[in-house]
Scaffold this active site. Structure first.
Site, PDB file in Angstrom:
ATOM      1  N   ASP A 259       0.819  -1.204   0.000  1.00 31.53           N
ATOM      2  CA  ASP A 259       0.000   0.000   0.000  1.00 31.53           C
ATOM      3  C   ASP A 259       0.860   1.263   0.000  1.00 31.53           C
ATOM      4  O   ASP A 259       1.829   1.372   0.759  1.00 31.53           O
ATOM      5  CB  ASP A 259      -0.899  -0.011   1.249  1.00 31.53           C
ATOM      6  CG  ASP A 259      -1.691   1.258   1.415  1.00 31.53           C
ATOM      7  OD1 ASP A 259      -2.585   1.505   0.597  1.00 31.53           O
ATOM      8  OD2 ASP A 259      -1.392   2.017   2.363  1.00 31.53           O
ATOM      9  N   GLU A 292       1.073  -0.038  -4.904  1.00 27.41           N
ATOM     10  CA  GLU A 292       0.327   1.197  -5.111  1.00 27.41           C
ATOM     11  C   GLU A 292       1.333   2.323  -4.951  1.00 27.41           C
ATOM     12  O   GLU A 292       2.009   2.417  -3.921  1.00 27.41           O
ATOM     13  CB  GLU A 292      -0.793   1.359  -4.087  1.00 27.41           C
ATOM     14  CG  GLU A 292      -1.559   2.662  -4.287  1.00 27.41           C
ATOM     15  CD  GLU A 292      -2.462   3.020  -3.114  1.00 27.41           C
ATOM     16  OE1 GLU A 292      -3.456   3.728  -3.340  1.00 27.41           O
ATOM     17  OE2 GLU A 292      -2.164   2.603  -1.982  1.00 27.41           O
TER      18      GLU A 292
END
Length: 600
Positions: A259, A292
């Site tokens: 993330d 990400e």
């Protein structure tokens, strides 16, 4: 780099054998640390160099414990492998070898076979409940499920990005053994399992590290969540690298999605993590590492990481499908069709150009293969970060959404769907937490203030309508109904997804290795034609019209693989793309004709 094994990991409670556990805590700010066991024993850990406290104790799996810092404060183990009930309960010693795997020979799937289905375990009812959906997803054509973060967080309801104990699966979802059973069952269905991990921050409630290990953080560098994690320190790097290896080796996850790595101000850490994973995991296994990354750092996709979530592609598609241009969508408001064409032909849209804040964003990416980019029409962020969590099927005509789905599932990029997409689920996916007191107030107000940049919520009274993240009904409203498609609209959407994935499996997926983009030409606003050469030399073409107007174009000479809406092919002779139309053709490899005396 030397190989690391389960019994040499430095952080946490690690079983040495069936009766002995070694406790290790890095607490450089503490003078005294003891382990408080559930049998009443209080045992001082022995101070070691560099701020470590270590002790090997006679205690079996299932033992509950806490650490006590300087005789003043009890804290959970930051590397707890499980919590008894919740964040405030004792940590639990876990035997990593206790679970008996049924599909021990599973080696994963190669990356080019990935068709990813992102889901929230809590919204579906826990680990055991997720298992009930696996046969249906495999039948649909999904090849991998991606679980939103599982790290233990405060309370029972959370997206997962507020986790504070990265090694402990959220207790309200089930036990470590139930998580392993879910992964095992998925492997039995031919499904890989990816875990979304958060290595850029700890949640705001229940993180005790600053009290005894302040060196975990870089106080002169800040992220949206507070002081940055200091990855310059060996102990900190090992904490997260060992966590990644635990999920991949002990739990047999098939991949990790990291993330928001743009909030990790140390690219060397990411490179080392990727290297360690590739060295530690059996080379016969297929393990996927995806990112990400708001910075669009293409170089990371050449250094051990398989792909990045392509927010650029989603944002351009969202503008075309909905017409929304507020906040971050304003970066895609001008010439969205040209931007989508650049995505399909080069990967990233922003490759160094300035964004709406005037800052350059991204790196050149045209040299990367299409499979280096994960494409999606929506995901947890893009739905849940809306004030009312509306899905795309509530925002755009179904015909336009279906045409875009053709692009998603049949382009050579790796497709990702969010739970419920295949059934046109009507339930929203809202932002939910279960904080209390002052933090709950801060989260509620912060959530409402986030939307001040949106025209629809410029007025404070409008912002007060935004659901309270901490309210139980906000969570219940976000639980999708994933039962059999009974209504015609749901059935049509499900059948479309299933048919498209059947085509992908048969005609596209086997030839993705070696694929490369050829071109993407704008036909009109909302319409384009994109071409890719697949690894076997065949040429895939997708003609797409997301507008409400017919568009003139040069029809493909190759046979059609798929047309939406059905019988659109009757328009080919007129050279017209109907509104909300998608045509997919595949030019086969030309046969090799040999003259006399030639050899292959």
């Amino acid at each position: 780099m030397p190989l690391r094994t389960l019994d040499t990991w430095p952080h946490g409670a690690v079983m040495r054998d069936a009766e002995h556990t070694r406790f290790a805590l890095w607490a450089p700010d503490a003078f005294y640390v003891s382990v408080e066991l559930d049998d009443g024993r209080s045992l001082p850990l022995l101070p070691q160099a560099e701020g470590w406290f270590v002790l090997e104790v006679r205690c079996p799996a299932g033992t509950r414990y806490r650490y006590n810092i300087d005789g003043e404060q009890d804290v959970p183990d930051p590397a707890s492998r499980a919590q008894a009930t919740d964040l405030g309960s004792p940590s639990v010693v876990v035997d990593p070898l206790a679970y008996r795997w049924q599909h021990r020979n599973w080696q994963g799937r190669p990356w080019h076979e990935a068709v990813i289905y992102e889901l929230h375990v809590g919204a579906l009812g826990g680990f055991s409940a997720v298992e009930q959906h696996l046969p249906r997803l495999a039948e649909l054509g999904i090849t991998a499920i991606e679980l939103m973060p599982l790290a233990q967080f405060p309370g029972e309801r959370n997206w997962g990005y507020d986790g504070v104990l990265p090694y402990a699966p959220q207790a309200s979802y089930g036990t470590p053994e139930q998580l392993k059973h879910l992964i095992d069952a998925a492997h039995g269905q031919g499904l890989a399992v990816i875990l979304d991990v958060v290595y850029n921050h700890f949640g705001p409630d229940g993180n005790y590290l600053p009290h005894y290990a302040s060196r975990f953080f870089h106080e002169d560098k800040h992220t949206p969540w507070g002081a940055a994690i200091d990855f310059r320190r060996r102990e900190v790097r090992d904490f997260f690298i060992d966590n990644a290896l635990m999920w991949l080796l002990e739990y047999r996850f098939d991949g990790l999605r990291l993330d928001a790595v743009h909030a990790i101000d140390d690219p060397d850490f990411l490179q080392e993590l990727g290297q360690q994973v590739r060295q530690q995991v059996d080379p016969a296994r297929h393990v996927w590492l995806t990112l990400e990354n708001e910075h669009n750092q293409a170089r990371l996709l050449e250094q051990g990481f398989d792909a990045q979530w392509n927010d650029d592609g989603h944002n351009a598609l969202h503008v075309l499908l909905t017409g929304e241009t507020d906040a971050y969508y304003s970066d895609f408001a001008e010439q969205p069709t040209q931007k989508l064409a650049r995505c399909l032909s080069q990967g990233f849209i922003y490759q160094g150009e300035p964004n709406r804040h005037g800052r350059p964003r991204g790196e050149p990416s045209a040299h990367l293969p299409p499979s280096a980019f994960v494409l999606f029409l929506q995901n947890h962020d893009q739905i849940g970060n809306r004030a009312f969590g509306e899905r795309l099927n509530r925002l755009t005509p179904p015909q336009a959404l279906h045409a875009a789905t053709v692009l998603l599932l049949l382009s050579p990029m790796i497709p990702l769907m969010f739970m419920g997409d295949e059934l046109a689920a009507e339930q929203p996916f809202l932002f939910f937490t279960s904080h209390h007191g002052e933090l709950a107030d801060q989260v509620r107000e912060g959530r409402r203030n986030e939307f001040a940049a949106f025209n629809a919520f410029a007025d404070e009274q409008q912002r007060l309508r935004i659901p309270d993240p901490n309210a139980l009904q906000t969570f219940h409203a976000s639980q999708p109904k994933l039962t059999a498609a009974d209504e015609s609209a749901q059935r049509a959407t499900y059948e479309l997804h299933q048919h498209l994935l059947e085509i992908r499996h048969r005609h596209i997926m086997p030839h993705l290795p070696g694929a490369q983009a050829l071109s993407a030409d704008v036909l009109a606003e909302g319409a384009l034609s994109a071409r890719w050469r697949l690894g076997d030399g065949s040429v895939l073409r997708i003609d797409l019209n997301l507008s409400s107007q017919p568009v003139t174009y040069a029809a493909a000479a190759a046979p059609l693989l798929f047309e939406y809406p059905p019988q659109t092919g009757t328009l080919l002779q007129t050279g017209t793309l109907a509104p909300y139309c998608a045509l997919v053709s595949l030019t086969p490899v030309a046969p090799l004709h040999l003259t006399s005396g030639e050899r292959r």
